[in-house]
Design an enzyme around this catalytic site. Structure first.
Site, PDB file in Angstrom:
ATOM      1  N   ASN A  77      22.272   5.667  13.870  1.00 36.42           N
ATOM      2  CA  ASN A  77      22.776   6.515  13.083  1.00 36.42           C
ATOM      3  C   ASN A  77      21.474   6.715  12.231  1.00 36.42           C
ATOM      4  OD1 ASN A  77      24.172   7.870  10.765  1.00 36.42           O
ATOM      5  ND2 ASN A  77      26.096   7.007  11.415  1.00 36.42           N
ATOM      6  N   ASP A  78      21.189   7.993  12.002  1.00 40.61           N
ATOM      7  CA  ASP A  78      20.048   8.664  11.175  1.00 40.61           C
ATOM      8  C   ASP A  78      20.334   8.343   9.511  1.00 40.61           C
ATOM      9  OD1 ASP A  78      18.613   9.103  13.583  1.00 40.61           O
ATOM     10  OD2 ASP A  78      19.473  11.075  13.580  1.00 40.61           O
ATOM     11  N   HIS A 166      31.821  11.879  20.484  1.00 36.01           N
ATOM     12  CA  HIS A 166      31.238  10.953  20.209  1.00 36.01           C
ATOM     13  C   HIS A 166      31.985   9.853  19.218  1.00 36.01           C
ATOM     14  CE1 HIS A 166      30.907  13.038  16.358  1.00 36.01           C
ATOM     15  NE2 HIS A 166      30.232  11.903  15.512  1.00 36.01           N
ATOM     16  N   GLN A 168      31.647   5.958  16.674  1.00 32.25           N
ATOM     17  CA  GLN A 168      30.610   5.264  15.626  1.00 32.25           C
ATOM     18  C   GLN A 168      31.011   3.762  16.187  1.00 32.25           C
ATOM     19  OE1 GLN A 168      29.309   6.587  12.397  1.00 32.25           O
ATOM     20  NE2 GLN A 168      30.535   8.433  12.224  1.00 32.25           N
ATOM     21  N   HIS A 299      44.014  -4.264  20.005  1.00 33.55           N
ATOM     22  CA  HIS A 299      44.719  -3.188  19.899  1.00 33.55           C
ATOM     23  C   HIS A 299      43.954  -2.145  19.171  1.00 33.55           C
ATOM     24  CE1 HIS A 299      45.075  -5.480  15.794  1.00 33.55           C
ATOM     25  NE2 HIS A 299      45.351  -4.258  15.595  1.00 33.55           N
ATOM     26  N   HIS A 301      44.163   1.189  16.773  1.00 33.91           N
ATOM     27  CA  HIS A 301      45.087   2.326  15.986  1.00 33.91           C
ATOM     28  C   HIS A 301      44.706   3.771  16.169  1.00 33.91           C
ATOM     29  CE1 HIS A 301      46.871  -1.031  13.751  1.00 33.91           C
ATOM     30  NE2 HIS A 301      45.565  -1.740  13.638  1.00 33.91           N
ATOM     31  N   LYS A 314      49.690  15.869   6.593  1.00 36.08           N
ATOM     32  CA  LYS A 314      50.278  14.989   5.403  1.00 36.08           C
ATOM     33  C   LYS A 314      49.394  14.666   4.346  1.00 36.08           C
ATOM     34  CE  LYS A 314      52.898  11.979   3.293  1.00 36.08           C
ATOM     35  NZ  LYS A 314      54.108  12.313   2.391  1.00 36.08           N
ATOM     36  N   VAL A 317      48.316  11.157  -1.208  1.00 30.62           N
ATOM     37  CA  VAL A 317      47.977  11.465  -2.493  1.00 30.62           C
ATOM     38  C   VAL A 317      48.639  10.537  -3.639  1.00 30.62           C
ATOM     39  CG1 VAL A 317      46.716  13.371  -2.102  1.00 30.62           C
ATOM     40  CG2 VAL A 317      49.174  13.551  -2.625  1.00 30.62           C
TER      41      VAL A 317
HETATM   42  O1  LIG Z   1      55.661  15.967  -4.046  1.00 34.90           O
HETATM   43  P1  LIG Z   1      54.862  17.319  -3.582  1.00 34.90           P
HETATM   44  O2  LIG Z   1      53.887  17.708  -4.379  1.00 34.90           O
HETATM   45  O3  LIG Z   1      55.896  17.926  -2.746  1.00 34.90           O
HETATM   46  O4  LIG Z   1      54.088  16.385  -2.375  1.00 34.90           O
HETATM   47  C1  LIG Z   1      52.726  15.757  -2.569  1.00 34.90           C
HETATM   48  O5  LIG Z   1      53.146  14.676  -3.252  1.00 34.90           O
HETATM   49  C2  LIG Z   1      53.695  13.598  -2.666  1.00 34.90           C
HETATM   50  C3  LIG Z   1      53.615  12.138  -3.451  1.00 34.90           C
HETATM   51  O6  LIG Z   1      52.351  11.978  -3.570  1.00 34.90           O
HETATM   52  C4  LIG Z   1      53.103  13.327  -1.367  1.00 34.90           C
HETATM   53  O7  LIG Z   1      54.129  12.316  -0.608  1.00 34.90           O
HETATM   54  C5  LIG Z   1      53.160  14.737  -0.599  1.00 34.90           C
HETATM   55  O8  LIG Z   1      52.442  14.582   0.622  1.00 34.90           O
HETATM   56  C6  LIG Z   1      52.315  15.684  -1.168  1.00 34.90           C
HETATM   57  O9  LIG Z   1      52.179  16.883  -0.515  1.00 34.90           O
HETATM   58  O1  LIG Z   2      29.307   8.975   9.701  1.00 29.54           O
HETATM   59  P1  LIG Z   2      29.633  10.351   9.337  1.00 29.54           P
HETATM   60  O2  LIG Z   2      30.145  11.160  10.448  1.00 29.54           O
HETATM   61  O3  LIG Z   2      28.429  11.161   8.840  1.00 29.54           O
HETATM   62  O4  LIG Z   2      30.770  10.369   8.051  1.00 29.54           O
HETATM   63  C1  LIG Z   2      32.138  10.167   8.329  1.00 29.54           C
HETATM   64  O5  LIG Z   2      32.657   8.959   8.516  1.00 29.54           O
HETATM   65  C2  LIG Z   2      32.222   7.912   7.693  1.00 29.54           C
HETATM   66  C3  LIG Z   2      32.908   6.812   8.184  1.00 29.54           C
HETATM   67  O6  LIG Z   2      34.166   6.652   8.250  1.00 29.54           O
HETATM   68  C4  LIG Z   2      32.672   8.297   6.304  1.00 29.54           C
HETATM   69  O7  LIG Z   2      32.282   7.480   5.456  1.00 29.54           O
HETATM   70  C5  LIG Z   2      32.295   9.666   5.920  1.00 29.54           C
HETATM   71  O8  LIG Z   2      32.908   9.821   4.490  1.00 29.54           O
HETATM   72  C6  LIG Z   2      32.717  10.651   6.904  1.00 29.54           C
HETATM   73  O9  LIG Z   2      32.331  12.063   6.569  1.00 29.54           O
END
Ligand SMILES: O=P(O)(O)O[C@H]1O[C@H](CO)[C@@H](O)[C@H](O)[C@H]1O
Ligand SMILES: O=P(O)(O)O[C@H]1O[C@H](CO)[C@@H](O)[C@H](O)[C@H]1O
Lengths: 351, 351
Positions: A77-78, A166, A168, A299, A301, A314, A317
């Site tokens: 990775n660069d 690709h 990583q 495994h 994910h 989804k 937040v």
């Molecule tokens: O409650 P809202 O504004 O409809 O929904 C938002 O907040 C929730 C709680 O963090 C999340 O589960 C939802 O994915 C997000 O869109």
């Molecule tokens: O390595 P990349 O493709 O430049 O970057 C991506 O994967 C990384 C590893 O999950 C993350 O930290 C970066 O935020 C994401 O943009």
């Protein structure tokens, strides 16, 4: 009282790999969505782009020229997050200001010379080459590093900044949080029940059937009972396997097949190149290789962000970040939806 | 050898509230970004929109009509993830298929009758009203529920689907993962060191100064030593306070001030209404109120997604989801940037 229906009544489910709970509130799918929509994944990518640093024969940021590779291609990775020779941080003794050295390497691995293919559209033998290279890297980097994380960020939605197929591989001198937690959970389960957690789990799911997405002689894909992402899946071998490099030739071919089947269903779900982050977890390496790792089971994910359509994801937040993960459909509903999708890719059907 | 420089050399930092590590690789900010750009936050929102269900006098999805409120306004979420009367799930005895009952309430709280203001642009006394209402809800819902999660998702990027200034309050009959983990960590620290973790931390940061963003007589905002999001902050009282409803009138006024100062800096960073998810953590309530919670200290977490500009966020994806969180600038660099920003809001400066 009213009879419990998981599709109607919120409840908590336990994730035994992370020792945590997820809130399942499937009735939430009924609410209308007026929030952010994403740009749909780009469907027309040129096979070769002279400006793409991942294509064969092109020059990368550091001035190096890619070979005219015709299968997989691995390079450093660069802009690596981990470098092999960073000096140790100064030791601040206060318990609230603790730091530790971090050393490692970050590699990028192209799956194929063409930019316009993805794993489900590649030939089985081409996917086997990817698996072989994964196994090789785990063996090579795992000789010294305790953890070798293979992961793929697919799609712009998942922070991927290059459409060329690709993944990583980041190897580190430390066991990162997630595998450390998984190691602890699998070990405790093994000590208590005398059988690897994920081996027992695969057997149970094979019998219960309601969360299976695809299965074959050697492999099983389920939406786990404790899934947090809407269409999250867990890919498991049926045999007890500690690391990817222990897979036989036959198992690698079976793995290529089941990956192609799973990823075809993913693409067919919303008829787009399905975004996700995926990665492999297996027994730790380096000095850990000398210890007993019988509690581990290899495994993968898959964490895909989409919820409602190709453009509505989804959002994990406020409540999810500060309190607990929450999902809007049951894992059984997600599994059924994926299971019932055709195994022929929508792109090859169209032709 | 080379001398360690946290801005140049990757290292791990310990998060004592979550008992986990973050990988700090500040040299990563040097890489160019060719990935997804976000739609910048909407800057022109009408003060009143007849179709917005959060505005005074408007009708919501369930047919209820909002009062003509002139301060805060609280109502039940029309699509709640938690309801007070869900039946218990059937008990599956297998340790890999564990579920638990989940009951609670989800409330929405408007901050102000106008859609075109945000907390930093509201008057101090209007923000005090928000704090008073938060305190009231913690007292009211905390009388029976063990956890009351106040959180704000701000901006479309954070899954917020309505531009009207508002937050949510979800109360549950269980202690969610994040506060359960924080409780465990704070308790262990207190038992070992005889002082609440976050009280000791605030004192240390007040002396060290390098991670302070804003401070006042009663409050302190820092980019925590272990921050994972680029401009993540932690808002702390200087006095030992268990829950938000224990704050004095003077402390609430000070809190309104420091929130306005912090959020003004956030908006000024990229000159947009800064997206984030934020939320309060305090000692658990319900039956936990009868126990000793001296190890707890009230605090708020702010998790903003932006990294490089108003349109480029940090993607917490593959490596972060599967291995460990990783950041691209040091917390000290982030704190300095925020600290040096003006305390006058760019929108009022323009006029
Ligand atoms: O409650 P809202 O504004 O409809 O929904 C938002 O907040 C929730 C709680 O963090 C999340 O589960 C939802 O994915 C997000 O869109
Ligand atoms: O390595 P990349 O493709 O430049 O970057 C991506 O994967 C990384 C590893 O999950 C993350 O930290 C970066 O935020 C994401 O943009």
């Amino acid at each position: 009282g009213v009879r419990f229906d998981p599709r109607e009544h919120q409840h908590l489910r336990y994730n035994p790999l992370r020792d945590s709970w997820v809130l399942v509130s499937a009735h939430r799918m009924k609410r209308p969505w007026a929030g952010q929509v994403e740009k749909p994944p780009e469907e027309h990518i040129p096979r070769y782009d002279p400006r793409n640093p991942l294509c064969p024969g092109n020059t990368r940021a550091n001035g190096e020229v890619n070979p005219n590779y015709d299968s997989t291609f691995v390079f450093g990775n660069d802009f690596p997050a981990l470098e092999p020779d960073a000096p140790d941080p100064s030791l601040d003794q206060h318990p609230l200001f603790q730091s530790k050295p971090a050393r490692g390497v970050c590699k990028v691995m192209c799956f194929h010379p063409w930019s316009d293919v993805t794993l489900p559209l590649m030939k089985r033998q081409e996917v086997v080459k990817v698996i072989d290279k994964w196994a090789e890297l785990v063996e090579e980097l795992g000789a010294t590093y305790p953890w070798v994380q293979i992961f793929e960020n697919k799609g712009e939605m998942m922070g991927c900044s290059n459409p060329h197929p690709h993944c990583q591989v980041w190897a580190s001198n430390f066991l990162p949080n997630e595998p450390a937690l998984s190691d602890r959970c699998q070990r405790a389960y093994y000590q208590k029940h005398g059988e690897p957690l994920l081996l027992q789990y695969a057997k149970q799911e094979a019998e219960k059937k309601e969360r299976i997405v695809v299965e074959s002689q050697d492999w099983l894909v389920v939406v786990p009972y404790w899934a947090t992402w809407p269409y999250q899946t867990l890919l498991l071998p049926r045999r007890h396997v500690l690391r990817i490099n222990e897979l036989t030739t036959k198992e690698r071919e079976g793995l290529a097949d089941i990956m192609k089947r799973l990823l075809t269903k993913y693409d067919n779900l919303f008829e787009v190149s399905f975004p996700y982050s995926m990665g492999w977890h297996g027994a730790p390496t380096g000095t850990y290789s000398k210890e007993d790792n019988s509690h581990w089971q290899l495994h993968a994910h898959y964490y895909p962000p989409l919820l409602r359509s190709a453009t509505v994801k989804k959002f994990m937040v406020g409540y999810e970040m500060l309190a607990q993960e929450q999902r809007d459909l049951t894992p059984e509903q997600a599994a059924k939806k994926l299971r019932n999708l055709p195994e022929e890719h929508y792109k090859t059907r169209e032709n």
